[in-house]
Enzyme design. Structure first.
Site, mmCIF file in Angstrom:
data_model
loop_
_atom_site.group_PDB
_atom_site.id
_atom_site.type_symbol
_atom_site.label_atom_id
_atom_site.label_comp_id
_atom_site.label_asym_id
_atom_site.label_seq_id
_atom_site.Cartn_x
_atom_site.Cartn_y
_atom_site.Cartn_z
ATOM 1 N N GLU A 1 0.798 -1.222 0.000
ATOM 2 C CA GLU A 1 0.000 0.000 0.000
ATOM 3 C C GLU A 1 0.837 1.281 0.000
ATOM 4 O O GLU A 1 0.393 2.298 -0.529
ATOM 5 C CB GLU A 1 -0.941 0.003 1.218
ATOM 6 C CG GLU A 1 -2.055 -1.021 1.148
ATOM 7 C CD GLU A 1 -2.979 -0.817 -0.039
ATOM 8 O OE1 GLU A 1 -3.278 0.344 -0.383
ATOM 9 O OE2 GLU A 1 -3.398 -1.822 -0.638
ATOM 10 N N SER B 1 -53.416 -18.251 40.185
ATOM 11 C CA SER B 1 -53.201 -18.592 41.597
ATOM 12 C C SER B 1 -51.775 -18.361 42.072
ATOM 13 O O SER B 1 -51.502 -18.479 43.271
ATOM 14 C CB SER B 1 -53.584 -20.057 41.837
ATOM 15 O OG SER B 1 -54.990 -20.217 41.733
#
Length: 673
Positions: A85, A357
């Site tokens: 690069e 319940s």
């Protein structure tokens, strides 16, 4: 001569004008350079969420980028990128004019932007601060940003940022993410061949990706190796050896989000704490309370235990369900299943449903705390209650039968509605609500024409709004934790990408019940599993719990706990309806089975232990279950009508049951002195 002089004057003026204009343009261009304060390299990093054992649950990101420290990388990894690069990276100040001039000649020859001539610094400027548009103006901007970047940061800092920045296709950013995806290892462990391959992908990710074009990727790798040799980073022998290595890729992983409802729950909290950008781009490490093994056990138990309504409408399978488990001593959420996994609605937290319940635990807890005992006798018979509205209400039991005189223990084990209503009526509805609120329930409606200050909501669970599984588990956890309420939480610690601690949770506790009251309630709820409606929840170790079914079978619950874990199961249709499928009715007994299957797996490596017994209790007292009074050892009552009972000291009975027949001499006082 005069004409010649005039021409010279004109040329000088024109030249000066053009030069001034050019100088103005250059000055304006240079003046547009960003200030050093503007040059702040901030990159988006992936956030990671871990379970209680440090295992990765999932990651969050807009760009999948894993930060890497340049000092941890071997030279061949860095040099591979530099060679392909920007081989003069350490020799320029942001712009390589020779490379740029060469690129201009190529572009003019081909009449395109075939080459950019960009340095690593210029690429970093473009990726972090600018756009990807190929224009002259953007290139000029790159120059300015590159120069300023080089002024503010060292070469190693710039290279580190670049190594964390470049794109590699497949949603991967930076060399660490690429190394893990392509080779299943960290960038610091890459071989020369592997480093060269990743470096080669940078220029054209869609073409050079080894997942897309492995042969082309190898060719590109070999080109990178040749460049590394040319610039003197490696020898010819090293290049040849690396080129000879076969391409061995890691198995490509598809992104799977584990514990999705829990992840959404935690993500929402993180966004509230730090904002969306920080959560998805800040590289946080989030250490949670979840146990992945328990989570998987819960998901399996739920999906295998849920029925399927094949005639339902809509996109989601019905009924849906939820499982939530916590450590009662700390409040750590170990499990959070919010549905079948088909949507993002978290039913363990967001759904408010009738507890049936399961709500009776609050009435009986208040009763025990106020002097009623497991041996207190109520008469289960048809009863008509007068409500504050002036209307009357007559509750029915599940089997529509009545047991007559019955102790609190038996009434709770069999979940008798009439007795529960009598207890609420005796204590007062507001008292029961106050106890439930202390234990963690926040959804009671206490004002307005329709509210929960009544017998039916508190005895049968038909609450106006309903209750969440998270809050019900918190409340049951109070009993498991000897009367101490632990606030539930999901996040233990958060650090930034550098390991600095941003948040550390401090557990919050509150004593809301006495230890004896909690133990008595636990003992009663053990009976629910051992002899009562929760027998399907028997897991072969000390456990306590309570069933809950909506009166029309629209909701099914089981809430239970051991000394180490409190867990709840709920299921029902999102649009509440009676759960009867293929002629079979579903209810709390099915929820109890799901609970048991989960708990057996979740606790398989946890040593069996009993609930700790506090001081202040008396036990082993023989009572008559029809009167709740004492029974002498030689009483001739049927064995099934007597039981040894436990009491909070001072609440035990002192009188003997009149149902015991006694020899005549026991009625003569002086013979019994």
């Amino acid at each position: 001569m005069k004409k010649k002089t005039a021409a010279i004057y004109i040329l000088v003026i024109l030249g000066s004008t053009l030069l001034g204009a050019f100088a103005g343009i250059v000055s304006a261009y240079l003046g547009s350079a960003p200030s050093l304060d503007q040059v702040n390299i901030r990159q988006n990093f992936t956030t990671y969420i871990y379970d209680i054992n440090g295992r990765l649950i999932t990651d969050l990101y807009t760009q999948n980028r894993i930060p890497v420290n340049i000092n941890e990388l071997p030279d061949h990894v860095k040099n591979a990128v530099i060679a392909i690069e920007d081989d003069q990276f350490y020799n320029h100040h942001g712009i390589n004019f020779i490379a740029f001039g060469r690129a201009i000649l190529v572009n003019l020859k081909e009449w395109s932007f075939a080459q950019g001539g960009g340095t690593i610094t210029m690429q970093l400027a473009r990726n972090v601060f600018l756009t990807q548009k190929k224009t002259i103006m953007r290139k000029l901007e790159e120059f300015l940003w590159a120069v300023q970047i080089e002024r503010k940061y060292s070469k190693d800092e710039i290279l580190e940022a670049y190594l964390n920045e470049f794109y590699l296709n497949h949603g991967l950013y930076g060399i660490e993410a690429g190394a893990k995806a392509f080779f299943g290892k960290s960038a610091k462990d890459l071989t020369l061949s592997e480093a060269a391959l990743i470096a080669g992908v940078i220029r054209w990710p869609t073409r050079y990706s080894p997942f897309v074009n492995p042969d082309i990727a190898v060719e590109r790798r070999n080109f990178v190796l040749s460049r590394m040799q040319e610039v003197g980073f490696i020898t010819a022998a090293e290049a040849a050896a690396a080129k000879a290595e076969p391409l061995v890729l890691a198995e490509r992983q598809s992104r799977v989000v584990q514990a999705r409802y829990f992840v959404d729950y935690v993500t929402g909290q993180l966004v509230d704490m730090y904002g969306e950008d920080m959560v998805f781009n800040g590289g946080l490490h989030v250490y949670t309370t979840l146990d992945l093994d328990m989570q998987k056990a819960a998901e399996k138990a739920l999906l295998e235990g849920l029925p399927v309504n094949r005639s339902h409408e809509g996109d989601l399978t019905q009924p849906q369900g939820a499982v939530l488990a916590m450590v009662p001593q700390t409040g750590e959420i170990r499990v959070m299943v919010g549905g079948r996994g088909e949507d993002s609605f978290n039913r363990s937290v967001q759904a408010l449903r009738s507890p049936g319940s399961a709500i009776k635990v609050f009435a009986y807890t208040a009763a025990i705390d106020r002097g009623i005992t497991p041996a207190t006798v109520y008469v289960d018979e048809p009863t008509e209650f007068k409500l504050v509205t002036g209307e009357t209400w007559s509750p029915r039991n599940y089997y529509e039968t009545f047991a007559g005189p019955i102790t609190v223990r038996e009434a709770l084990e069999d979940s008798l509605n009439v007795v529960a209503a009598q207890v609420v009526d005796q204590l007062g509805p507001q008292t029961v609500i106050d106890y439930a609120k202390k234990m963690g329930i926040t959804t009671f409606v206490e004002q307005g024409r329709v509210n929960d200050i009544g017998l039916a909501p508190l005895a049968l669970g038909g609450m106006t709004r309903g209750v969440s599984l998270l809050e019900l588990a918190t409340a049951y956890g109070v009993l498991a934790n000897q009367g101490i309420k632990s606030e539930p939480f999901a996040i233990w610690r958060v650090t930034d990408s550098q390991g600095n601690v941003l948040y550390e949770h401090t557990p919050r506790y509150e004593v809301v019940l006495s230890e004896p009251t909690s133990y008595i309630m636990t003992d009663l709820l053990r009976g629910v599993i051992e002899r009562g409606t929760g027998r399907n929840a028997n897991i072969g170790r000390p456990a306590a719990g309570k069933t809950g079914t909506h009166s029309d079978y629209q909701d099914a619950w089981f809430m239970g706990y051991t000394p180490d874990l409190v867990a709840g199961v709920w299921f029902g249709e999102d649009a509440p309806k009676r759960m009867v499928y293929q002629g079979v009715i579903y209810g709390s007994w099915n929820a109890a089975t799901i609970w048991a299957n989960f708990m057996k797996e979740a606790l398989k490596n946890t040593p069996v232990r009993d609930f700790p017994k506090p001081s202040g209790l008396v036990e082993g007292i023989l009572i008559d279950t029809k009167t709740g009074l004492l029974v002498r050892d030689n009483c001739n009552l049927p064995p099934e009508e007597t039981r040894r009972e436990i009491f909070i000291a001072g609440t035990e009975p002192t009188e003997y049951s009149p149902r015991c027949s006694q020899p005549w001499w026991q009625n003569i006082p002086f013979l019994n002195q």
